[in-house]
Design an enzyme around this catalytic site. Sequence first.
Site, PDB file in Angstrom:
ATOM      1  N   GLY A  43      -4.217  -3.881  -8.209  1.00 40.22           N
ATOM      2  CA  GLY A  43      -4.911  -4.667  -7.206  1.00 40.22           C
ATOM      3  C   GLY A  43      -4.344  -4.343  -5.841  1.00 40.22           C
ATOM      4  N   CYS A  44      -4.276  -5.334  -4.965  1.00 38.55           N
ATOM      5  CA  CYS A  44      -3.740  -5.123  -3.616  1.00 38.55           C
ATOM      6  C   CYS A  44      -2.316  -4.589  -3.692  1.00 38.55           C
ATOM      7  CB  CYS A  44      -3.772  -6.431  -2.830  1.00 38.55           C
ATOM      8  SG  CYS A  44      -3.016  -6.315  -1.191  1.00 38.55           S
ATOM      9  N   PHE A  45      -2.061  -3.474  -3.030  1.00 37.22           N
ATOM     10  CA  PHE A  45      -0.746  -2.843  -3.201  1.00 37.22           C
ATOM     11  C   PHE A  45       0.375  -3.551  -2.463  1.00 37.22           C
ATOM     12  CE2 PHE A  45      -2.723   0.675  -0.296  1.00 37.22           C
ATOM     13  CZ  PHE A  45      -2.773  -0.192   0.778  1.00 37.22           C
ATOM     14  N   TRP A  46       0.064  -4.493  -1.575  1.00 34.46           N
ATOM     15  CA  TRP A  46       1.131  -5.216  -0.873  1.00 34.46           C
ATOM     16  C   TRP A  46       2.001  -6.002  -1.857  1.00 34.46           C
ATOM     17  CZ3 TRP A  46      -2.594  -7.664   3.263  1.00 34.46           C
ATOM     18  CH2 TRP A  46      -3.004  -6.671   4.144  1.00 34.46           C
TER      19      TRP A  46
END
Length: 442
Positions: A43-46
């Site tokens: 998902g969101c890599f952050w």
Amino acid sequence: MKKIIAAIAGLLCILTAYAMEKNVTPIDRNSTIKTDYIVLGMGCFWGAEKRMGEIPGVLDVESGYAGGDLPGVGYQQILNHERMLSAGRTTARNHAEVIKVTFDPAKVTLETVLAKFWENHNPTQGDRQGNDVGSNYRSAIYYHDAAQQDLALSTQKVYQQALNTAGYGLITTEILPLKNYITAEEYHQNYLQKNPNGYCGLGGAGVKYPASNPKIAQTNVAADAATATRMKPLDGKDLNFAQQLVIFEAEQCEFCKQFDEDILSRWQSEVPVVATLNANPPTGWVLEKPLFAAPTIVLFRNGKEVTRYTGYNGEHTNFWKWLGFQLLSPEQQKVAFAQGTEPPFTATNLDEKRPGKFVDPITGATLFLSQAKFNSGTGWPSFFDPVEGSVTLHDDHSHGMNRIEVRSASSGIHLGHVFDDGPPPSYKRYCINGNVLKFVPD
């Protein structure tokens, strides 16, 4: 010669500084450490970068893009390409947001890395992760050799059995050879270190990867059960349809823990509240927009979001002020937040003499007991003593006067002033605006 040595030393300083900024151990040219890497989509890599970077033995985690048909792209191009896919204007496969995890095999096994990969996101959601929707948020393992492929498939099988036991569906994670990997823009790297209140987006399914050590597995059972319960979607039928606060949290979220300690553990407000690790609204209810950060506090009325408070970093008075603007009337807001004063002899609880307590209208914390109330003849409810620790005192030089302001310790709202002309035993008169006191009879 000295200039050459100085130049080399300067270059080494720059490289070391860059490594420190990237949270990477500076390269030791004499080191014999053999590293390995694997590329994962969660998902969101952050949030993925932060979660996987916490594993002991992981040396570096880099945000990037991979798995698509486009040879060279950036963040905006990937978003635009996803819109084209949704509109049916292209069939070219989009890149996924990924992280490149570099680790020391002598300190952490690839199986451990993959176990944390499975645990730290929900691999059953297809082209999405939580409220992030699109093929660029798909779950993925991109391997670079046959051994990695075999281990990815075997750990998938093990975790699927654990998910089956917990009642989840099939894993949708794609396991493919790595292709077209691109390092993401610099502002994406270590994003949550640079932006502590930033969006994480990862919650996981609340199912632990089965430990190979039976003793470890046994100690995880209770924690797994509790987490799995909080991971399940809330049922709107079990909540207060007219008005309900929902705290959307995330696992391993320090800001969520701080909110729980500062606010949730002391909750006395009349507004019903519930916390969840599931990023979806209660069944049958509606969120106005996707969640952006954890924790996010959403006020629902009649099953629909009316307002939200995003993020928390210890500013508890700001939170209560936000909630106060949803609960108090305009007249109450004028007193509570603008240090206003109600007209004398207008408070509905001015002549209240029943046994009971007077509480903060937002937090529900007790401020004064009825036995401390007396008739001062001033037109405002008056008390000779507050409950210990319930109020704070502040110098007030407004309107050309020198007075002592009284505020609620729990919410910070303005209550009134205190004077030295009260009855014994304190000889104090806490002159309080009745509109910001809620009476609760015994």
